[in-house]
Design a protein around this motif. Structure first.
Motif, short mmCIF file in Angstrom:
data_model
loop_
_atom_site.label_atom_id
_atom_site.label_comp_id
_atom_site.label_asym_id
_atom_site.label_seq_id
_atom_site.Cartn_x
_atom_site.Cartn_y
_atom_site.Cartn_z
N VAL A 35 1.05 -1.29 -0.06
CA VAL A 35 0.20 0.15 0.10
C VAL A 35 0.85 1.27 0.17
O VAL A 35 1.86 1.37 0.94
CB VAL A 35 -0.84 0.13 1.48
N VAL A 36 0.82 1.91 -1.00
CA VAL A 36 1.75 3.01 -1.20
C VAL A 36 0.95 4.54 -1.06
O VAL A 36 0.00 4.84 -1.77
CB VAL A 36 2.45 3.17 -2.75
N ILE A 37 1.64 5.61 -0.37
CA ILE A 37 1.32 6.77 -0.32
C ILE A 37 2.43 7.59 -0.98
O ILE A 37 3.49 7.75 -0.31
CB ILE A 37 0.69 7.29 0.79
N GLU A 38 2.38 8.20 -2.11
CA GLU A 38 3.67 8.82 -2.70
C GLU A 38 3.54 10.29 -2.31
O GLU A 38 2.46 10.69 -1.97
CB GLU A 38 3.56 8.61 -4.28
N ASP A 39 4.73 10.80 -2.48
CA ASP A 39 4.61 12.31 -2.15
C ASP A 39 4.03 12.87 -0.92
O ASP A 39 3.48 13.74 -0.83
CB ASP A 39 4.36 13.23 -3.51
N LEU A 40 4.08 11.90 0.34
CA LEU A 40 3.36 12.41 1.47
C LEU A 40 3.61 13.76 1.86
O LEU A 40 2.74 14.58 2.42
CB LEU A 40 3.58 11.51 2.55
N ASP A 41 4.86 14.17 1.69
CA ASP A 41 5.47 15.38 2.21
C ASP A 41 4.73 16.42 1.54
O ASP A 41 4.26 17.42 2.14
CB ASP A 41 6.95 15.63 2.16
N ARG A 42 4.62 16.35 0.08
CA ARG A 42 3.78 17.31 -0.40
C ARG A 42 2.55 17.76 -0.15
O ARG A 42 1.89 18.73 0.03
CB ARG A 42 3.94 17.08 -2.05
N TYR A 43 1.60 16.52 -0.16
CA TYR A 43 0.61 16.67 0.44
C TYR A 43 0.11 17.20 1.44
O TYR A 43 -0.72 18.26 1.90
CB TYR A 43 -0.41 15.38 0.43
N LEU A 44 1.12 17.09 2.67
CA LEU A 44 1.04 17.71 3.89
C LEU A 44 1.14 19.32 3.93
O LEU A 44 0.67 19.96 4.49
CB LEU A 44 1.65 16.92 4.82
N SER A 45 2.32 19.47 2.98
CA SER A 45 2.83 20.67 2.98
C SER A 45 1.90 21.78 2.28
O SER A 45 1.39 22.92 2.54
CB SER A 45 4.23 21.35 2.73
N SER A 67 -6.16 14.84 7.37
CA SER A 67 -5.33 15.66 8.28
C SER A 67 -4.14 14.79 8.74
O SER A 67 -4.21 13.66 8.15
CB SER A 67 -6.19 15.74 9.55
N SER A 68 -3.29 15.53 9.38
CA SER A 68 -2.00 14.69 9.87
C SER A 68 -2.45 13.48 10.89
O SER A 68 -1.95 12.44 10.71
CB SER A 68 -1.22 15.77 10.75
N ASP A 82 12.51 17.21 6.03
CA ASP A 82 12.70 18.37 6.71
C ASP A 82 11.45 19.14 7.39
O ASP A 82 11.33 19.55 8.31
CB ASP A 82 13.27 19.53 6.11
N HIS A 83 10.29 19.09 6.41
CA HIS A 83 9.20 19.99 6.76
C HIS A 83 8.06 18.98 7.01
O HIS A 83 6.81 19.63 7.06
CB HIS A 83 8.72 20.88 5.70
N VAL A 84 8.46 17.81 7.66
CA VAL A 84 7.53 16.76 7.83
C VAL A 84 7.12 16.85 9.30
O VAL A 84 7.92 16.91 10.09
CB VAL A 84 7.73 15.37 7.38
N ASP A 85 5.85 16.76 9.70
CA ASP A 85 5.36 16.65 10.87
C ASP A 85 6.16 15.71 11.90
O ASP A 85 6.20 14.47 11.47
CB ASP A 85 4.03 16.02 11.19
N PRO A 86 7.12 15.97 12.94
CA PRO A 86 8.00 15.11 13.59
C PRO A 86 7.11 13.59 14.33
O PRO A 86 8.01 12.68 14.19
CB PRO A 86 8.76 15.67 14.71
#
Ligand SMILES: Nc1ncnc2c1ncn2[C@@H]1O[C@H](COP(=O)(O)OP(=O)(O)OP(=O)(O)O)[C@@H](O)[C@H]1O
Ligand SMILES: [Mg+2]
Length: 467
Positions: free
Chosen positions: A273-283, A290-291, A320-324
């Motif tokens: 099960v893949v979620i690609e570019d997760l950082d982009r969706y979140l930023s 939601s997160s 870098d910009h992802v929710d820790p």
């Protein structure tokens, strides 16, 4: 009258009549109608029992038995006798596959009993004589399992599922998964490749182990690195290695957190099960999820009921910009960094794209890589592909591109080095640079250029070989 009195004439006329009657029966389909009526009459004297195999359970989870039975029915020769059958092109050239249509009945014989399967919308219904039930039902279901397992043991046709919006027949649409990427074609450090493969192999064998620990039998990976470094190709390589289907979640098509849970519920075991570019969706906030919805998806209680035998993969350009909270230890089992191309990766690419194990220009390439790399494997691969007719030209174009596309300083310095060495490489230099620019435009690679100096692949979390 005299003809009828003659026994030879009478015999002749009778034979001709019988022959014509037979021809009429066969040619007109009268015999089939007769058979059907006869079945109806016989049915009046038997009591039947029905067993329904629904596609989804009450909690909307996919029913594995439904898929097993469907696959079993599609393997039956009697499928050809059904009144209405769908025809599809197979994967092999000229292969045609028969598929049961809705509301069709297919017959099967088992231990002398007749079994009838009716394909209703989202349900398969087994019709069996009550008198046969006690004797054959259990062995028959066991037989279906065995046939399925045999079929599954051989290499099954993998599927790529994509989530769609507003679909009445479930949220996933599938196409055959034919991505040719394997670990052999993926350029990455050989140590890392071996570790990943053995991690996946031990995951496959570890069902009991996970359960003993009270853990859900799943493994999750975070792949992060710049564009064109092989993250998506790696996902395909994992799926091919495990013979797992791929569920690719497009978060823009997910309406809210519970919709995401619902999608997970509808995935099947033995899948990536893949979620690609997760950082982009979140930023970019381009998803309604939601997160916390993502966190629940990663390790929520839901996965305990339907997350078994799955590999979850998340890809990102950078952490870098992802929710820790998403990155906190223990949440995603393995973090794998995909850096820009280094010399080892270059050699793998040269071998795959140009069939080169060694070349007199390799030392020069190695020297340039020692100063850090500025191109992704995708960019270098594309240069090799464009010049595959001449390995020397391909390598020179890579050298020039590396020097020109370096971080400004490297570019000028590198080009000078080539010019000083007296190589007739001016043409390649421009071509290389242009080719890379064109390629970047094509693939939208002008976006993030972070992590330019990434010396090697590394695993953030040590892979635990015990698992
Ligand atoms: N490490 C690699 N080994 C072999 N081929 C690679 C590698 N990296 C990239 N490529 C080639 O480059 C192309 C693009 O790679 P891929 O889509 O896997 O990159 P990505 O990291 O997923 O990029 P993005 O972040 O933009 O989605 C693929 O066709 C693949 O063949
Ligand atoms: Mg990708």
């Amino acid at each position: 009258m005299t003809i009828l009195n003659n026994p030879f004439s009478l015999l002749f006329i009778t034979s001709i009549s019988l022959f014509l009657f037979r021809v009429i029966l066969i040619k007109t389909g009268f015999i089939f109608t007769f058979k059907r009526k006869w079945h109806c009459i016989k049915d009046c004297f038997h009591v039947y029992q029905f067993f329904k195999v629904p596609e989804f359970s009450e909690s909307m989870q996919r029913n594995q038995l439904y898929y097993k039975v469907l696959l079993y029915l599609h393997s039956l020769a009697s499928l050809e006798d059904s009144d209405f059958t769908n025809l599809f092109a197979g994967r092999k050239p000229n292969e045609i596959l028969l598929r049961l249509d809705t509301n069709q009945i297919i017959e099967d014989d088992f231990l002398g009993a007749k079994m009838y399967w009716i394909n209703q919308d989202k349900n398969l219904v087994l019709k069996i004589r009550k008198s046969d039930k006690r004797r054959v039902l259990q062995p028959y279901l066991q037989h279906i399992h065995t046939v399925f397992d045999e079929f599954d043991g051989r290499k099954r046709e993998l599927k790529l599922y994509m989530n769609v919006v507003d679909d009445q027949k479930g949220r996933w649409r599938s196409v055959p998964f034919t991505h040719p990427s394997t670990f052999e074609t993926t350029a990455m450090e050989s140590d890392l490749k071996i570790k990943v493969k053995s991690d996946l192999e031990s995951f496959l064998r570890a069902k009991q182990y996970y359960h003993k620990l009270g853990r859900v039998w799943k493994r999750s990976y975070l792949l992060y690195g710049p564009s064109g470094t092989g993250k998506s190709s790696f996902v395909a390589a994992v799926a091919n290695f495990l013979s797992y289907d791929v569920y690719d979640i497009d978060l823009t098509k997910v309406s809210d957190d519970s919709d995401l849970k619902f999608l997970l519920l509808q995935t099947t075991a033995k899948s990536v099960v893949v979620i690609e570019d997760l950082d982009r969706y979140l930023s970019e906030k381009s998803t309604a999820v939601s997160s916390s919805g993502i966190l629940n998806f990663m390790d929520g209680i839901l996965s305990s009921s339907c997350g078994e035998e799955r590999v979850m993969v998340y890809t990102m350009n950078g952490k870098d910009h992802v929710d820790p909270a998403i990155l906190r230890p223990g949440r995603i089992d393995v973090h794998i960094h995909f850096p820009l191309c280094d010399f080892t990766a270059f050699k793998t690419l040269a071998n795959s794209y140009l069939g080169l194990k060694d070349h007199k220009l390799f030392p020069q390439v190695e020297e340039i890589f020692q100063n850090g790399s500025s191109l992704s494997p995708a960019e270098i691969g594309e240069l090799m592909n464009a010049n595959r007719g001449s390995p020397s030209r391909a390598l020179k174009s890579v050298i020039n591109a590396l020097q020109t596309e370096g971080d400004g300083k490297g570019g000028r310095c590198g080009r000078k080095a080539v010019e000083e060495s007296g190589e007739p490489s001016g043409v390649f230099c421009t071509e290389g640079a242009n080719a890379v620019k064109e390629f970047k435009k094509l693939y939208g690679l002008f976006r993030v250029k972070s992590n330019r100096k990434s010396p090697s692949f590394n695993l953030d979390n040590d892979l635990k070989s015990g698992l």
